[in-house]
Design a protein around this motif. Structure first.
Motif, mmCIF file in Angstrom:
data_model
loop_
_atom_site.group_PDB
_atom_site.id
_atom_site.type_symbol
_atom_site.label_atom_id
_atom_site.label_comp_id
_atom_site.label_asym_id
_atom_site.label_seq_id
_atom_site.Cartn_x
_atom_site.Cartn_y
_atom_site.Cartn_z
ATOM 1 N N TYR A 1 0.847 -1.061 0.055
ATOM 2 C CA TYR A 1 0.027 -0.105 -0.054
ATOM 3 C C TYR A 1 0.891 1.442 -0.006
ATOM 4 C CZ TYR A 1 -3.511 3.330 1.267
ATOM 5 O OH TYR A 1 -4.258 4.551 1.270
ATOM 6 N N VAL A 2 1.802 1.306 0.679
ATOM 7 C CA VAL A 2 2.799 2.517 0.887
ATOM 8 C C VAL A 2 3.473 2.733 -0.424
ATOM 9 C CG1 VAL A 2 5.047 3.311 1.695
ATOM 10 C CG2 VAL A 2 3.080 2.340 3.358
ATOM 11 N N SER A 3 3.818 1.533 -1.361
ATOM 12 C CA SER A 3 4.476 1.720 -2.422
ATOM 13 C C SER A 3 3.657 2.204 -3.312
ATOM 14 C CB SER A 3 4.949 0.195 -2.888
ATOM 15 O OG SER A 3 5.596 0.139 -4.201
ATOM 16 N N TRP A 4 2.105 1.723 -3.402
ATOM 17 C CA TRP A 4 1.349 2.143 -4.330
ATOM 18 C C TRP A 4 0.986 3.602 -4.139
ATOM 19 C CZ3 TRP A 4 -1.254 1.503 -8.577
ATOM 20 C CH2 TRP A 4 -2.163 2.415 -8.831
ATOM 21 N N VAL A 5 0.799 4.215 -2.970
ATOM 22 C CA VAL A 5 0.461 5.548 -2.838
ATOM 23 C C VAL A 5 1.611 6.422 -2.873
ATOM 24 C CG1 VAL A 5 -0.435 7.004 -0.672
ATOM 25 C CG2 VAL A 5 -1.356 5.003 -0.856
ATOM 26 N N PHE A 6 2.854 6.125 -2.483
ATOM 27 C CA PHE A 6 3.969 6.905 -2.693
ATOM 28 C C PHE A 6 4.846 6.741 -3.563
ATOM 29 C CE2 PHE A 6 2.668 7.105 2.034
ATOM 30 C CZ PHE A 6 2.271 8.295 2.046
ATOM 31 N N VAL A 7 4.928 5.884 -4.358
ATOM 32 C CA VAL A 7 5.781 5.405 -5.486
ATOM 33 C C VAL A 7 5.078 5.182 -6.796
ATOM 34 C CG1 VAL A 7 7.574 3.889 -6.126
ATOM 35 C CG2 VAL A 7 7.401 4.426 -3.910
ATOM 36 N N GLU A 8 4.338 4.135 -6.705
ATOM 37 C CA GLU A 8 3.698 3.679 -8.011
ATOM 38 C C GLU A 8 2.609 4.607 -8.574
ATOM 39 O OE1 GLU A 8 2.525 -0.556 -7.832
ATOM 40 O OE2 GLU A 8 3.344 -0.593 -5.708
ATOM 41 N N ARG A 9 1.732 5.023 -7.796
ATOM 42 C CA ARG A 9 0.715 5.969 -8.307
ATOM 43 C C ARG A 9 1.250 7.352 -8.932
ATOM 44 N NH1 ARG A 9 -3.947 6.939 -4.306
ATOM 45 N NH2 ARG A 9 -2.599 8.539 -3.471
ATOM 46 N N LYS A 10 2.394 7.687 -8.141
ATOM 47 C CA LYS A 10 2.849 9.025 -8.515
ATOM 48 C C LYS A 10 3.475 9.285 -9.806
ATOM 49 C CE LYS A 10 2.648 10.920 -4.232
ATOM 50 N NZ LYS A 10 1.945 11.984 -3.762
ATOM 51 N N PHE A 11 3.773 7.868 -10.466
ATOM 52 C CA PHE A 11 4.347 7.776 -11.623
ATOM 53 C C PHE A 11 3.436 7.571 -12.951
ATOM 54 C CE2 PHE A 11 8.113 7.757 -8.951
ATOM 55 C CZ PHE A 11 9.171 8.222 -9.615
ATOM 56 N N LEU A 12 2.358 7.170 -12.464
ATOM 57 C CA LEU A 12 1.441 6.966 -13.537
ATOM 58 C C LEU A 12 0.785 7.930 -14.338
ATOM 59 C CD1 LEU A 12 -1.085 4.375 -11.550
ATOM 60 C CD2 LEU A 12 0.588 3.759 -13.448
ATOM 61 N N LYS A 13 0.473 8.046 -15.480
ATOM 62 C CA LYS A 13 -0.073 9.006 -16.344
ATOM 63 C C LYS A 13 -1.504 9.357 -15.969
ATOM 64 C CE LYS A 13 1.389 9.142 -20.519
ATOM 65 N NZ LYS A 13 1.925 9.227 -22.058
ATOM 66 N N ARG A 14 -1.823 10.445 -16.351
ATOM 67 C CA ARG A 14 -3.130 10.847 -16.132
ATOM 68 C C ARG A 14 -4.345 10.240 -16.644
ATOM 69 N NH1 ARG A 14 -3.336 15.905 -13.364
ATOM 70 N NH2 ARG A 14 -1.348 16.855 -13.248
ATOM 71 N N SER A 15 -3.877 9.606 -17.668
ATOM 72 C CA SER A 15 -4.926 8.619 -18.337
ATOM 73 C C SER A 15 -5.066 7.278 -17.728
ATOM 74 C CB SER A 15 -4.423 8.335 -20.035
ATOM 75 O OG SER A 15 -3.293 7.666 -19.870
ATOM 76 N N SER A 16 -4.469 6.879 -16.595
ATOM 77 C CA SER A 16 -4.650 5.590 -15.946
ATOM 78 C C SER A 16 -6.128 5.713 -15.506
ATOM 79 C CB SER A 16 -3.553 5.492 -14.802
ATOM 80 O OG SER A 16 -3.878 4.522 -13.974
ATOM 81 N N HIS A 17 -6.766 4.682 -15.140
ATOM 82 C CA HIS A 17 -7.821 4.398 -14.692
ATOM 83 C C HIS A 17 -7.768 4.480 -13.308
ATOM 84 C CE1 HIS A 17 -7.188 0.287 -14.505
ATOM 85 N NE2 HIS A 17 -8.123 0.087 -13.390
ATOM 86 N N TYR A 18 -6.849 4.192 -12.633
ATOM 87 C CA TYR A 18 -6.268 4.284 -11.239
ATOM 88 C C TYR A 18 -6.273 5.796 -10.892
ATOM 89 C CZ TYR A 18 -5.567 -0.655 -11.214
ATOM 90 O OH TYR A 18 -5.653 -2.029 -11.377
ATOM 91 N N VAL A 19 -5.450 6.711 -11.617
ATOM 92 C CA VAL A 19 -5.486 8.035 -11.308
ATOM 93 C C VAL A 19 -7.061 8.777 -11.388
ATOM 94 C CG1 VAL A 19 -4.727 10.108 -12.136
ATOM 95 C CG2 VAL A 19 -3.256 8.139 -12.288
ATOM 96 N N HIS A 20 -7.921 8.313 -12.400
ATOM 97 C CA HIS A 20 -9.324 8.632 -12.384
ATOM 98 C C HIS A 20 -9.959 8.289 -11.068
ATOM 99 C CE1 HIS A 20 -9.094 8.767 -16.850
ATOM 100 N NE2 HIS A 20 -8.224 9.930 -16.533
ATOM 101 N N GLU A 21 -9.737 7.151 -10.668
ATOM 102 C CA GLU A 21 -10.496 6.571 -9.510
ATOM 103 C C GLU A 21 -10.216 7.489 -8.246
ATOM 104 O OE1 GLU A 21 -10.447 2.383 -8.881
ATOM 105 O OE2 GLU A 21 -11.616 2.036 -10.794
ATOM 106 N N SER A 22 -8.898 7.593 -8.151
ATOM 107 C CA SER A 22 -8.078 8.240 -6.782
ATOM 108 C C SER A 22 -8.907 9.682 -6.873
ATOM 109 C CB SER A 22 -6.895 8.480 -6.772
ATOM 110 O OG SER A 22 -6.336 9.085 -7.942
ATOM 111 N N HIS A 23 -8.842 10.231 -7.850
ATOM 112 C CA HIS A 23 -9.422 11.878 -8.074
ATOM 113 C C HIS A 23 -10.926 11.818 -7.854
ATOM 114 C CE1 HIS A 23 -6.007 13.284 -10.817
ATOM 115 N NE2 HIS A 23 -5.635 13.152 -9.740
ATOM 116 N N SER A 24 -11.854 10.760 -8.225
ATOM 117 C CA SER A 24 -13.278 10.564 -8.036
ATOM 118 C C SER A 24 -13.602 10.638 -6.713
ATOM 119 C CB SER A 24 -13.828 9.450 -8.937
ATOM 120 O OG SER A 24 -13.346 8.120 -8.325
ATOM 121 N N ARG A 25 -12.435 10.229 -5.577
ATOM 122 C CA ARG A 25 -12.869 9.853 -4.429
ATOM 123 C C ARG A 25 -12.381 11.271 -3.503
ATOM 124 N NH1 ARG A 25 -9.976 5.197 -5.389
ATOM 125 N NH2 ARG A 25 -8.240 6.035 -4.201
ATOM 126 N N THR A 26 -11.726 12.080 -4.194
ATOM 127 C CA THR A 26 -11.427 13.215 -3.462
ATOM 128 C C THR A 26 -12.384 14.458 -3.864
ATOM 129 O OG1 THR A 26 -9.880 14.203 -5.367
ATOM 130 C CG2 THR A 26 -8.906 12.710 -3.673
#
Length: 338
Positions: free
Chosen positions: A313-338
């Motif tokens: 989880y720490v890797s996902w939040v502080f490493v992996e997600r930071k490097f994803l492009k804005r088009s990633s559906h994971y980025v879209h999901e994280s924005h939809s929760r904020t």
């Protein structure tokens, strides 16, 4: 996008790998056949073939595709190499100065960071004399994954040039021939090892790719899934299973992943499967070093699972997600929760 449960299935496969390695490293458990390491790894390759082919089709260019692959794979991979180095620094039998002047320390960093883990899987003064002395024995699959990614443009080119089914058959046959030669025709102890390397895993990957490119009707998809599910219940002789698995494992894991109602929303937390896969092995090794599996086998197993999930989880939040492009559906999901 149709609802699916790829996140749940990938996390389940990562957990199967965790339990399999817990048994292998600790020697304290004897799991049922459901915790089958080989099934999980091949399932990963099949799902990877499916998802990265979809990614290739949706990419603006070949460069865009490979940029997305690098962003997804390398940051967390680099982090786990650093995690292994920190473990080594904490428990090495060498002195601080000797540890950092040893060429093996830098060979570990260099070869692991370029995916050639087999050239230096160990850290000096760490896990020496153990049956499994590698800091992270799970990383051997990553270099295969990278090489399979490099084939995607060729695979798709063949789909378009000679036809979808012909292109699939050509690539599938290449992987089968490699596996057959090194399993049955190469009279050397390394034959079995080489058989499972690239392109020995290509049949699983390219069938996943084919299923991504070919839109089957729902009835056909469910029929293929049911056939593969029945196959898994059968006691198939090993020689036949070696080849039947190449078709049945991908049909099963991808068919299962397309059953939308199995989704429980794991993707809303993040894509933890990669982190679980990366971080579990050195964590298990470290707990074994302290003798905890001998004293409290199941308590240590729970602790290992908890630490691994936290690190993922720490890797996902502080490493992996930071490097994803804005088009990633994971980025879209994280924005939809904020």
């Amino acid at each position: 996008m149709k609802k699916n449960c790829f996140d749940e299935i990938r996390l389940t496969l990562a957990i199967i790998v965790f339990f399999s390695h817990a048994q292998e490293i600790s020697g304290a458990f004897m799991w049922p056949d459901i915790f089958d390491f080989n099934f999980a790894i091949k399932g990963f390759f099949a799902i990877s073939g499916y998802l990265v082919t979809k990614s290739y089709f949706s990419s603006a260019s070949v460069y865009d595709f490979f940029e997305k692959r690098v962003r997804r794979i390398y940051p967390a991979y680099s982090a786990v190499i650093g995690y292994g180095l920190l473990i080594g620094l904490a428990i090495t039998s060498l002195g601080f100065g000797e540890f950092f002047t040893s060429s093996s320390t830098y060979k570990y960093l260099f070869f692991n960071l370029i995916f050639l883990n087999f050239l230096q899987p160990t850290i000096p003064g760490v896990f020496e004399g153990w049956t499994i002395s590698a800091v992270n024995g799970a990383l051997w699959t990553i270099k295969i994954e990278i090489m399979l990614y490099l084939l995607i443009p060729l695979i798709v080119f063949l789909y378009r040039k000679i036809g979808l089914f012909a292109g699939f058959c050509l690539m599938f046959a290449g992987g089968v021939l490699w596996f057959t030669y090194f399993t049955y025709g190469f009279d050397h102890p390394m034959g079995v090892v080489l058989a499972r390397q690239f392109p020995g895993q290509l049949p699983y990957f390219v069938l996943g790719s084919f299923l991504a490119a070919k839109e089957f009707r729902p009835g056909v998809r469910y029929a293929l899934f049911l056939v593969s599910a029945v196959y898994l219940l059968l006691d198939v002789p090993p020689g036949i299973a070696d080849y039947a698995n190449m078709a049945m494992y991908p049909l099963f894991v991808i068919g299962l992943s397309q059953i939308g109602w199995l989704s429980v929303g794991v993707g809303r937390i993040g894509d933890l499967s990669y982190g679980v896969y990366l971080f579990h092995f050195p964590t298990l090794q470290l707990l074994k070093y302290f003798g905890l599996f001998e004293l409290y086998p199941y308590g240590t197993l729970i602790a290992a699972a908890f630490i691994t999930l936290v690190l993922a989880y720490v890797s996902w939040v502080f490493v992996e997600r930071k490097f994803l492009k804005r088009s990633s559906h994971y980025v879209h999901e994280s924005h939809s929760r904020t």
